[in-house]
Design a protein around this motif. Structure first.
Motif, short mmCIF file in Angstrom:
data_model
loop_
_atom_site.label_atom_id
_atom_site.label_comp_id
_atom_site.label_asym_id
_atom_site.label_seq_id
_atom_site.Cartn_x
_atom_site.Cartn_y
_atom_site.Cartn_z
N GLY A 1 -70.66 -11.10 61.50
CA GLY A 1 -71.59 -10.97 60.21
C GLY A 1 -73.10 -11.05 60.19
O GLY A 1 -73.83 -10.86 59.43
N GLU B 1 -76.76 -19.13 52.36
CA GLU B 1 -75.49 -18.46 51.71
C GLU B 1 -74.50 -19.39 51.53
O GLU B 1 -73.58 -19.28 50.53
N HIS C 1 -66.75 -20.38 44.25
CA HIS C 1 -67.56 -20.62 45.40
C HIS C 1 -67.10 -21.75 46.03
O HIS C 1 -67.79 -21.99 47.33
N ASP D 1 -63.45 -13.54 53.87
CA ASP D 1 -63.43 -12.87 52.67
C ASP D 1 -64.54 -13.11 51.77
O ASP D 1 -65.11 -12.21 51.22
N TYR D 2 -65.03 -14.27 51.47
CA TYR D 2 -65.97 -14.89 50.78
C TYR D 2 -67.16 -14.09 51.01
O TYR D 2 -67.95 -13.55 50.40
N LEU D 3 -67.62 -14.16 52.26
CA LEU D 3 -69.13 -13.59 52.87
C LEU D 3 -68.79 -12.16 53.03
O LEU D 3 -69.93 -11.67 53.19
N GLY D 4 -67.61 -11.44 53.09
CA GLY D 4 -67.66 -10.15 53.14
C GLY D 4 -68.09 -9.81 54.60
O GLY D 4 -68.46 -8.67 54.91
N TYR E 1 -65.78 -8.91 57.26
CA TYR E 1 -65.22 -7.78 57.38
C TYR E 1 -64.95 -6.85 56.31
O TYR E 1 -64.13 -6.77 55.44
N SER E 2 -65.58 -5.75 56.27
CA SER E 2 -65.56 -4.78 55.20
C SER E 2 -64.39 -3.73 55.57
O SER E 2 -63.77 -3.44 54.71
N ASN E 3 -64.00 -3.83 56.72
CA ASN E 3 -62.64 -3.03 57.39
C ASN E 3 -61.53 -3.65 57.35
O ASN E 3 -61.37 -4.57 58.07
N ARG E 4 -60.73 -3.48 56.52
CA ARG E 4 -59.56 -4.42 56.21
C ARG E 4 -58.59 -4.13 57.52
O ARG E 4 -57.87 -5.18 57.77
N LYS F 1 -60.12 -6.49 59.89
CA LYS F 1 -59.53 -7.99 59.73
C LYS F 1 -58.23 -8.09 60.14
O LYS F 1 -57.91 -9.22 60.62
#
Length: 189
Positions: free
Chosen positions: A28, A66, A150, A168-171, A173-176, A179
């Protein structure tokens, strides 16, 4: 780059947050900092010694936080500095993630009074310790991980699931597929 703050205190369960913090930092690309009541070294449940990056007064002055991660550990007295920090982040809608007995701090700060949550801290354990129950038990859900807005909570044995909920919450892994592959690698061992 946003900052993820991790609360540490004596005997905290460092193993519950290692995967999450490793991936938050290295995948991240977020800065991970520890916060404690003082700048004294802290010995975790595993026996490792940690030196906090910040004390709460310093953390309160940061503008690019964050989220906060709270690992499990013993039932403890809660100082006002932690309560104030939790409430500040809650008001700002920042991630509040706590695992095992860690949700005790969210409960004492009043964060769980309006949200569903889970914890490893049973009412029987609280009664044995003869301390005030920090949890609004009517909001307790018997699940491995509970996410409401949150606020993310987990049972201690669900530290992998907890990590992935944070990702997931923080994004992270944008590529499923990436993940899923990581999850499969960890869980198929």
């Amino acid at each position: 780059m946003g900052k993820i703050i991790c609360f540490i205190s004596d005997d905290f369960a460092d193993f519950e947050i290692t995967l999450a913090l490793h991936k938050i930092r290295n995948v991240g690309k977020k800065e991970v900092l520890t916060v404690a009541y003082s700048d004294e070294s802290i010995v975790s449940e595993s026996g490792l010694t940690y030196k906090p990056n910040l004390i709460f007064r310093e953390a309160m002055e940061l503008s690019d936080i964050e989220g906060l991660i709270i690992p499990g550990g013993p039932i403890r007295i809660q100082r006002q500095a932690l309560t104030d920090f939790i409430n500040k982040l809650d008001q700002e809608g920042k991630m509040l993630a706590a695992i095992c007995n860690g949700p005790q701090y969210l409960g004492r700060a009043g964060i769980l009074h309006k949200r569903k949550f889970t914890t490893s801290c049973s009412i029987e354990s609280i009664n044995q310790l003869n301390v005030e129950d920090p949890f609004p038990r009517e909001n307790y859900v018997d699940k491995r991980v509970v996410r409401e807005g949150h606020v993310l909570t987990a049972k201690g044995r669900a530290f992998v699931d907890f990590s992935f909920e944070i990702f997931d919450y923080l994004g992270i892994y944008s590529n499923r597929d990436e993940k899923r592959e990581l999850y499969r690698d960890i869980m198929d061992r």
